[in-house]
Design a protein around this motif. Structure first.
Motif, short mmCIF file in Angstrom:
data_model
loop_
_atom_site.label_atom_id
_atom_site.label_comp_id
_atom_site.label_asym_id
_atom_site.label_seq_id
_atom_site.Cartn_x
_atom_site.Cartn_y
_atom_site.Cartn_z
N PHE A 136 0.86 -1.21 0.05
CA PHE A 136 -0.03 0.02 -0.08
C PHE A 136 0.78 1.16 0.17
CE2 PHE A 136 -1.98 3.47 2.43
CZ PHE A 136 -3.08 3.63 1.75
N ARG A 137 1.85 1.17 0.64
CA ARG A 137 2.68 2.56 1.09
C ARG A 137 3.46 2.60 -0.27
NH1 ARG A 137 5.16 0.26 5.32
NH2 ARG A 137 7.15 0.32 4.42
N TYR A 138 3.96 1.72 -1.24
CA TYR A 138 4.52 1.84 -2.32
C TYR A 138 3.49 2.15 -3.42
CZ TYR A 138 9.50 1.35 -0.69
OH TYR A 138 10.47 1.32 -0.25
N ARG A 139 2.39 1.71 -3.58
CA ARG A 139 1.47 2.44 -4.29
C ARG A 139 1.21 3.77 -4.22
NH1 ARG A 139 -1.66 -2.00 -3.13
NH2 ARG A 139 -3.38 -0.54 -2.38
N ARG A 140 0.78 4.14 -2.80
CA ARG A 140 0.55 5.46 -2.53
C ARG A 140 1.94 6.40 -2.75
NH1 ARG A 140 -2.46 9.42 1.61
NH2 ARG A 140 -0.73 10.52 1.74
N ALA A 141 3.03 5.71 -2.70
CA ALA A 141 4.32 6.66 -3.06
C ALA A 141 4.27 7.04 -4.63
CB ALA A 141 5.52 5.76 -2.48
N ALA A 142 4.19 5.80 -5.27
CA ALA A 142 4.25 6.18 -6.88
C ALA A 142 2.95 7.07 -7.34
CB ALA A 142 4.02 4.96 -7.47
N GLU A 143 2.11 7.17 -6.56
CA GLU A 143 0.87 8.09 -7.14
C GLU A 143 1.26 9.57 -6.61
OE1 GLU A 143 -3.03 6.95 -6.52
OE2 GLU A 143 -3.87 9.12 -6.77
N HIS A 144 1.76 9.48 -5.24
CA HIS A 144 2.41 10.80 -4.68
C HIS A 144 3.36 11.28 -5.50
CE1 HIS A 144 2.80 12.84 -0.39
NE2 HIS A 144 3.63 13.50 -1.41
N GLY A 166 15.30 2.98 -1.94
CA GLY A 166 14.73 1.62 -1.99
C GLY A 166 15.46 0.46 -2.14
N GLN A 167 15.46 -0.53 -1.44
CA GLN A 167 16.21 -1.81 -1.55
C GLN A 167 15.55 -2.91 -1.91
OE1 GLN A 167 19.77 -1.76 -1.83
NE2 GLN A 167 20.33 -0.13 -0.04
N SER A 168 14.28 -2.78 -1.64
CA SER A 168 13.13 -3.98 -1.81
C SER A 168 13.08 -4.10 -3.19
CB SER A 168 12.18 -3.90 -0.79
OG SER A 168 11.21 -2.67 -1.31
N GLU A 169 12.00 -5.09 -3.68
CA GLU A 169 11.58 -5.04 -5.13
C GLU A 169 10.73 -3.98 -5.29
OE1 GLU A 169 12.34 -7.14 -7.46
OE2 GLU A 169 10.78 -6.45 -8.90
N ASP A 170 9.89 -3.67 -4.52
CA ASP A 170 8.98 -2.34 -4.75
C ASP A 170 9.90 -0.96 -4.68
OD1 ASP A 170 6.61 -3.77 -4.77
OD2 ASP A 170 6.35 -3.21 -2.64
N GLY A 171 10.69 -1.08 -3.87
CA GLY A 171 11.80 0.05 -3.83
C GLY A 171 12.64 0.24 -5.14
N ARG A 172 12.94 -0.89 -5.53
CA ARG A 172 14.12 -0.91 -6.75
C ARG A 172 12.93 -0.53 -8.00
NH1 ARG A 172 18.39 -5.36 -6.94
NH2 ARG A 172 19.11 -5.37 -4.75
N ALA A 173 11.83 -0.90 -7.96
CA ALA A 173 10.94 -0.70 -9.24
C ALA A 173 10.41 0.68 -9.01
CB ALA A 173 9.65 -1.40 -9.14
N LEU A 174 10.19 1.44 -7.95
CA LEU A 174 9.80 2.85 -7.82
C LEU A 174 11.27 3.71 -8.33
CD1 LEU A 174 7.65 4.65 -6.83
CD2 LEU A 174 8.46 4.62 -4.73
N ALA A 175 12.45 3.31 -7.64
CA ALA A 175 13.54 4.10 -7.95
C ALA A 175 13.84 4.06 -9.42
CB ALA A 175 14.67 3.57 -7.04
N ALA A 176 13.53 2.77 -10.17
CA ALA A 176 13.95 2.53 -11.43
C ALA A 176 13.23 3.62 -12.36
CB ALA A 176 14.07 1.46 -11.97
#
Lengths: 450, 450
Positions: B149-157, B220-230
């Protein structure tokens, strides 16, 4: 100590008057120029003002005719701007506006506590509930919250912020390198707040400043606004066109403060005053004419129409003639009636009407010599209408410089204004008491009872 | 132009190491001293660092053994702090951390845009989702939102913030005093965002800075974190203990960035490095011993226990003996296994173990001469492990001064680091492209097609 006039300076970089950005003295990009804001802060400090004050909205006002003109469409966020100005000044206070409706209390408490640390105790928080529909649409809403809801949330928001500002007692930090003891955990206090709008555990992650916590400021005029201000504000900004209404407000606030168990002397009432200052009456009048002549006809007509909610279409009318008979309208009738009343009482043409309204926009406008302006301030100050004033120079920087160079010395000659800062913090300069942490008070009481 | 090492400086005023506040060189109140932060910023600028970086959390870490020691219990809010430091520096960038979970995008976009204007294009936003339970309890929750949830919200934010940062095209403001035209309304663009988490109309009420918009940073180091960072980050901070894992991360990020249609050279990977710098190896070792000897036994034991979620109670054990056999535990097994592995591989006593962990806390710690440290940085930089580094001096200010005075000149001699700032904005110094407003691009494309 003799009672002195307190002075705030309302200095939006884009200017106060809707045409100020066109004034020869005012940088057209003043609203986004950090250097210009630095100059304004240093001039206000030279004038020994208590504080630099900035209003704030959480939306841009496109067109902007009713909201301060186009130069206010974009600018700085006030807390970051004041943080940047704090190290470039030494005594001037900084009162920034922040919304209780569209911020979370932990973030509010934190940014103001941080500004207070950066400025070593010169921060103030002007509490607003944010009324515009445009702001609501920037924060996930389709329409604005009801007035009563916003005020309930505001009261609780302030309550949480105050709890968070008491997280650390003033002597909580030991920082003894020899023993390795950093913090006295008995002097750290979570907020443990659970209410209608907020659940906030705390403690805050910012310690207290030399003034305990930032000065709390409000500007409410409604019944809800007065109640909130009397309950929690230490400074109250207000707008009045006449001495008698200012007195009614002043006495009402002082009475309400006392009814809340507060010392009325610790609730300062400061009406807004927008002065055109001249060495002579004629010079002041020339300054008024010079600025108001910069209002384009179409902007003046749009301003009137905007203030009437779009019901006053004056396209094609002679601007040097009186207002035409009222067209049939729906809604906004009271505002249109008020504008018509101003026109009738002053025998204004359309052009004279929008020039006058553009300048005042709710605040008391005075055009005159320094002596006459000082007379007016003295009369209000000595007759239960004001503890001080929020000065809104119509244009910048010269509108501010005129006040500093002409009116301030006159007030000083009369013994009504300081000749040097009394203290280092905003609170000390305003003559407001240091807010002893309630946890410290409770400990002292418990120890006395033993 | 030859590729150069980029350097960020991680400079929390309370120091990096959990005992740094006890170091003779470090002011015990550094965390709340604005003057100390000013000194640090000016030293970093003397060292030609790209940026001053500050992490952030939305809760205080009481006791604080696992979160950086007691000196981080209370300090400044980073955006206000950086706003105050910006006018006192000329080239140094400022990368502040802010949460996508506990702030609203309009407020995030606004405060960073304001910092960017104040600093004339030297701001960066380090995007975090805020994982701690303590933060959740300061924002009306009983427990933290789920990771996804936090990562979905981060991407939209981030998406909303970027839209808001494009509200004004770079030449939207006309500001012609003669004609009275202030703004070209065709170059003003509302965000008109409606998504899963946010409805934001816009436009923002802050104009763009000389660098277009702040640099976007992530860690971010996690899978979600890497995806968002990239997908969205321009600079990525990361933590690695070994060259091979750093290479794996670097190549993975560059590959993902390319898969997102981005130029991999415009996504800078910067691992953290915590250096104890000496003129000789022995001097570096002495500095390491001097700092780690300041860890009180009880704090070291509490740190190990804290890192294991309270499952490693070492009370009563001989600290100069190896770790006792594992007690039976529930949960946190992987962390306890990791700590035990570090102890075994290095043949550490309990005391040696907590001293090592207190220093590194996940970041690469290196104790050695400037030559050896430059060798390490060069090896990583030239072998697809790093585009630059985030330097975390173990204590301040001398830990930073050592790096500036000893390591920077060595990197310069090798042609790996600048000898003067290349540009005025953070983006220019990092070699990142100016982000042309997408509305400007669309207009140019439409005109070309005519």
């Amino acid at each position: 100590m003799t009672r002195k006039i307190r002075l705030g300076a309302f200095l939006p970089g884009g200017g106060q008057h809707i045409a100020s950005w066109r004034h020869p003295d005012q940088p057209a990009d003043g609203a986004v120029s950090f250097e210009f804001h630095k100059q304004l802060a240093q001039t206000a400090e030279r004038g020994l003002f208590d504080a630099y004050f900035l209003a704030d909205g959480l939306a841009t006002s496109i067109g902007g005719t009713s909201e301060g003109g186009p130069a206010r469409v974009a600018g700085f966020e006030p807390v970051t701007l004041f943080a940047a100005l704090a190290p470039l000044t030494t005594h001037l206070g900084f009162i920034a506006t922040a919304s209780t409706t569209y911020e979370e209390p932990f973030n509010t408490a934190r940014k103001f506590a941080s500004l207070d640390l950066i400025s070593q105790g010169r921060a103030g928080w002007n509490v607003v509930t944010t009324a515009t529909e445009a702001a609501a649409r920037n924060f996930n809403l389709d329409q604005q919250h009801p007035h009563a809801f916003r005020y309930r949330r505001a009261a609780e928001h302030i309550e949480v912020v105050r709890k968070l500002w008491e997280s650390f007692e003033d002597d909580a930090f030991i920082r003894d390198k020899d023993s390795g003891e950093f913090l006295d955990h008995d002097k750290l206090h979570p907020a443990d707040h659970r209410g209608e709008h907020f659940k906030v555990a705390g403690p805050l992650n910012v310690s207290r400043s030399p003034q305990g916590h930032p000065v709390i400021v409000q500007a409410g005029q409604s019944e809800d606004g007065r109640a909130l201000a009397a309950a929690s504000a230490e400074v109250i900004f207000t707008a009045h066109q006449r001495l008698d209404t200012a007195q009614e407000f002043y006495r009402d606030i002082k009475r309400r403060a006392a009814a809340n168990g507060r010392d009325p002397d610790h609730v300062l009432v400061m009406p807004g005053v927008s002065p055109f200052v001249g060495r002579t009456e004629d010079e002041a009048r020339e300054k008024y004419e010079a600025l108001t002549s910069l209002i384009r006809d179409k902007d003046g007509v749009a301003l009137l129409n905007g203030l009437c909610g779009g019901t006053l279409d004056l396209t094609g009318y002679d601007l040097d003639a009186p207002l035409p008979p009222a067209p049939p309208t729906e809604g906004m009738k009271s505002r249109q009636a008020l504008i018509r009343q101003i026109a009738d009482e002053n025998n204004f043409t359309i052009r004279e009407l929008f020039r006058w309204i553009a300048s005042a926009r709710g605040h008391y406008t005075i055009v005159g010599s320094a002596t006459r302006i000082a007379d007016m301030l003295q009369e209000w100050f000595e007759n239960e209408a004001a503890d001080g004033f929020n000065i809104l120079p119509p244009w910048l920087p010269t509108g501010l410089e005129d006040f500093v160079d002409l009116v301030i010395p006159e007030l000083q000659r009369r013994g009504l204004f300081r000749t040097g800062y009394e203290g280092r913090t905003l609170r000390e300069n305003l003559g407001l008491p240091f807010p002893v942490n309630s946890h410290t008070l409770a400990r002292a009481a418990a120890q006395a009872a033993e």
